[in-house]
Scaffold this motif. Structure first.
Motif, mmCIF file in Angstrom:
data_model
loop_
_atom_site.group_PDB
_atom_site.id
_atom_site.type_symbol
_atom_site.label_atom_id
_atom_site.label_comp_id
_atom_site.label_asym_id
_atom_site.label_seq_id
_atom_site.Cartn_x
_atom_site.Cartn_y
_atom_site.Cartn_z
ATOM 1 N N PRO A 44 0.800 -1.228 0.000
ATOM 2 C CA PRO A 44 0.000 0.000 0.000
ATOM 3 C C PRO A 44 0.831 1.276 0.000
ATOM 4 O O PRO A 44 0.277 2.357 -0.036
ATOM 5 N N VAL A 45 2.150 1.174 0.042
ATOM 6 C CA VAL A 45 2.976 2.380 0.135
ATOM 7 C C VAL A 45 4.078 2.392 -0.927
ATOM 8 O O VAL A 45 5.206 2.759 -0.669
ATOM 9 N N ARG A 46 3.745 2.024 -2.135
ATOM 10 C CA ARG A 46 4.690 2.115 -3.241
ATOM 11 C C ARG A 46 4.572 3.496 -3.872
ATOM 12 O O ARG A 46 3.488 3.918 -4.272
ATOM 13 N N ARG A 47 5.690 4.176 -3.992
ATOM 14 C CA ARG A 47 5.669 5.551 -4.490
ATOM 15 C C ARG A 47 5.128 5.632 -5.915
ATOM 16 O O ARG A 47 4.331 6.513 -6.237
ATOM 17 N N GLY A 48 5.586 4.709 -6.782
ATOM 18 C CA GLY A 48 5.120 4.743 -8.165
ATOM 19 C C GLY A 48 3.615 4.573 -8.273
ATOM 20 O O GLY A 48 2.959 5.231 -9.087
ATOM 21 N N THR A 49 3.058 3.686 -7.433
ATOM 22 C CA THR A 49 1.609 3.456 -7.447
ATOM 23 C C THR A 49 0.858 4.702 -6.996
ATOM 24 O O THR A 49 -0.157 5.085 -7.581
ATOM 25 N N TRP A 50 1.348 5.354 -5.955
ATOM 26 C CA TRP A 50 0.693 6.563 -5.458
ATOM 27 C C TRP A 50 0.783 7.695 -6.487
ATOM 28 O O TRP A 50 -0.182 8.428 -6.697
ATOM 29 N N LEU A 51 1.938 7.852 -7.121
ATOM 30 C CA LEU A 51 2.087 8.894 -8.146
ATOM 31 C C LEU A 51 1.121 8.655 -9.303
ATOM 32 O O LEU A 51 0.453 9.579 -9.770
ATOM 33 N N ALA A 52 1.036 7.402 -9.758
ATOM 34 C CA ALA A 52 0.144 7.076 -10.874
ATOM 35 C C ALA A 52 -1.309 7.340 -10.517
ATOM 36 O O ALA A 52 -2.085 7.873 -11.320
ATOM 37 N N SER A 53 -1.693 6.978 -9.294
ATOM 38 C CA SER A 53 -3.077 7.169 -8.865
ATOM 39 C C SER A 53 -3.438 8.653 -8.789
ATOM 40 O O SER A 53 -4.522 9.064 -9.208
ATOM 41 N N CYS A 54 -2.525 9.461 -8.270
ATOM 42 C CA CYS A 54 -2.782 10.902 -8.161
ATOM 43 C C CYS A 54 -2.815 11.565 -9.530
ATOM 44 O O CYS A 54 -3.629 12.470 -9.777
ATOM 45 N N GLN A 55 -1.928 11.124 -10.434
ATOM 46 C CA GLN A 55 -1.938 11.688 -11.786
ATOM 47 C C GLN A 55 -3.218 11.325 -12.526
ATOM 48 O O GLN A 55 -3.771 12.132 -13.281
ATOM 49 N N GLU A 56 -3.697 10.094 -12.316
ATOM 50 C CA GLU A 56 -4.953 9.679 -12.934
ATOM 51 C C GLU A 56 -6.107 10.563 -12.452
ATOM 52 O O GLU A 56 -6.936 11.012 -13.244
ATOM 53 N N ALA A 57 -6.158 10.815 -11.150
ATOM 54 C CA ALA A 57 -7.214 11.670 -10.600
ATOM 55 C C ALA A 57 -7.152 13.066 -11.207
ATOM 56 O O ALA A 57 -8.177 13.645 -11.573
ATOM 57 N N ARG A 58 -5.955 13.608 -11.341
ATOM 58 C CA ARG A 58 -5.794 14.957 -11.895
ATOM 59 C C ARG A 58 -6.283 15.020 -13.339
ATOM 60 O O ARG A 58 -6.961 15.965 -13.737
ATOM 61 N N LYS B 249 -8.498 13.283 -14.701
ATOM 62 C CA LYS B 249 -9.953 13.133 -14.737
ATOM 63 C C LYS B 249 -10.659 14.356 -14.158
ATOM 64 O O LYS B 249 -11.870 14.352 -13.996
ATOM 65 N N GLY B 250 -9.878 15.404 -13.872
ATOM 66 C CA GLY B 250 -10.462 16.636 -13.356
ATOM 67 C C GLY B 250 -10.787 16.603 -11.885
ATOM 68 O O GLY B 250 -11.524 17.459 -11.394
ATOM 69 N N LYS B 251 -10.223 15.639 -11.163
ATOM 70 C CA LYS B 251 -10.480 15.526 -9.730
ATOM 71 C C LYS B 251 -9.340 16.150 -8.931
ATOM 72 O O LYS B 251 -8.288 16.468 -9.459
ATOM 73 N N ASP B 252 -9.567 16.323 -7.651
ATOM 74 C CA ASP B 252 -8.566 16.892 -6.753
ATOM 75 C C ASP B 252 -7.549 15.803 -6.410
ATOM 76 O O ASP B 252 -7.855 14.874 -5.661
ATOM 77 N N TRP B 253 -6.341 15.906 -6.961
ATOM 78 C CA TRP B 253 -5.355 14.848 -6.727
ATOM 79 C C TRP B 253 -4.867 14.828 -5.285
ATOM 80 O O TRP B 253 -4.442 13.774 -4.793
ATOM 81 N N THR B 254 -4.956 15.958 -4.581
ATOM 82 C CA THR B 254 -4.556 15.956 -3.175
ATOM 83 C C THR B 254 -5.563 15.186 -2.325
ATOM 84 O O THR B 254 -5.190 14.564 -1.320
ATOM 85 N N ALA B 255 -6.840 15.206 -2.727
ATOM 86 C CA ALA B 255 -7.844 14.409 -2.024
ATOM 87 C C ALA B 255 -7.574 12.923 -2.250
ATOM 88 O O ALA B 255 -7.762 12.099 -1.342
ATOM 89 N N ARG B 256 -7.132 12.603 -3.461
ATOM 90 C CA ARG B 256 -6.777 11.212 -3.741
ATOM 91 C C ARG B 256 -5.587 10.778 -2.888
ATOM 92 O O ARG B 256 -5.550 9.652 -2.371
ATOM 93 N N LEU B 257 -4.638 11.670 -2.687
ATOM 94 C CA LEU B 257 -3.490 11.373 -1.831
ATOM 95 C C LEU B 257 -3.945 11.125 -0.400
ATOM 96 O O LEU B 257 -3.441 10.221 0.283
ATOM 97 N N ASP B 258 -4.923 11.897 0.064
ATOM 98 C CA ASP B 258 -5.470 11.683 1.406
ATOM 99 C C ASP B 258 -6.123 10.303 1.520
ATOM 100 O O ASP B 258 -6.006 9.628 2.550
#
Length: 203
Positions: free
Chosen positions: A33-47, A49-58
């Protein structure tokens, strides 16, 4: 609850097994659950899609906490991801204005024979003001590969082929690299650093 929400947002199948069917997965089947590449990809995907990527990070932080990842480890990773992605956004802001993002994490298939079907997931699909439609391939890596490798990258070749077979008039591929390293600084803690590199390949 937080655990159910985190599992559903990260993996619907795991949510089905764990929360609905009450099946406990073997440790080998549970993703880190704490792989940096996975978190970066997930946040970029949210961004994209027009979503708040910081909320995804939370949300990723909440999920990691729900599976008992130490708080110090969560804080360290989330700070690295925030700094890296914010730096990337600010660095490329002028160029991103030239692109219209059409989709993110687009899953495609193409049947090439009665017994073979190729699958590909496009990190991003965008239209450039003058260059037309293209594929964006996100990469976070400690070493950026050579242009010779990018020219024969099998993953990207399959993405291009499958996209064309699905009717997308792809004219270019953008390798969007974030080079992440651990830079030792005397007297300071090691921190993540980032080099932003984009390598467009016109087709």
């Amino acid at each position: 609850g937080t655990t159910a929400y985190g599992e559903a947002s990260n993996c619907e199948r795991k949510y089905q097994y764990h929360q609905i069917e009450k099946i406990v997965l073997k440790p080998a089947l549970v993703p880190d659950p704490v792989r940096r590449g996975t978190w970066l990809a997930s946040c970029q995907e949210a961004r994209r899609k027009g979503k708040d990527w910081t909320a995804r990070l939370d949300e990723l932080r909440e999920y990691a906490a729900s599976v008992d990842v130490p708080t110090e480890k969560i804080d360290k990773l989330s700070t690295e991801v925030f700094d890296l992605l914010l730096g990337k956004i600010e660095f490329w802001a002028h160029e991103d204005a030239e692109y219209e993002f059409i989709g993110s994490e687009i899953e495609l298939q193409a049947r090439v024979s009665p017994t073979l079907t190729l699958s590909a997931t496009l990190d991003g699909l965008a239209r450039h003001e003058t260059k037309g439609l293209g594929i964006i391939e996100d990469k976070s890596t400690q070493q950026i590969p050579t242009s010779e490798w990018r020219a024969v990258d099998p993953q990207t070749a399959i993405q291009y082929f499958v996209a064309k077979r699905n009717g997308y008039d792809v004219r270019w591929i953008l390798f969007d690299y974030m080079k992440t390293t651990k830079a030792p600084v005397r007297g300071l803690r090691k921190t993540a650093t980032s080099t932003q590199t984009r390598s467009p390949q016109l087709l």
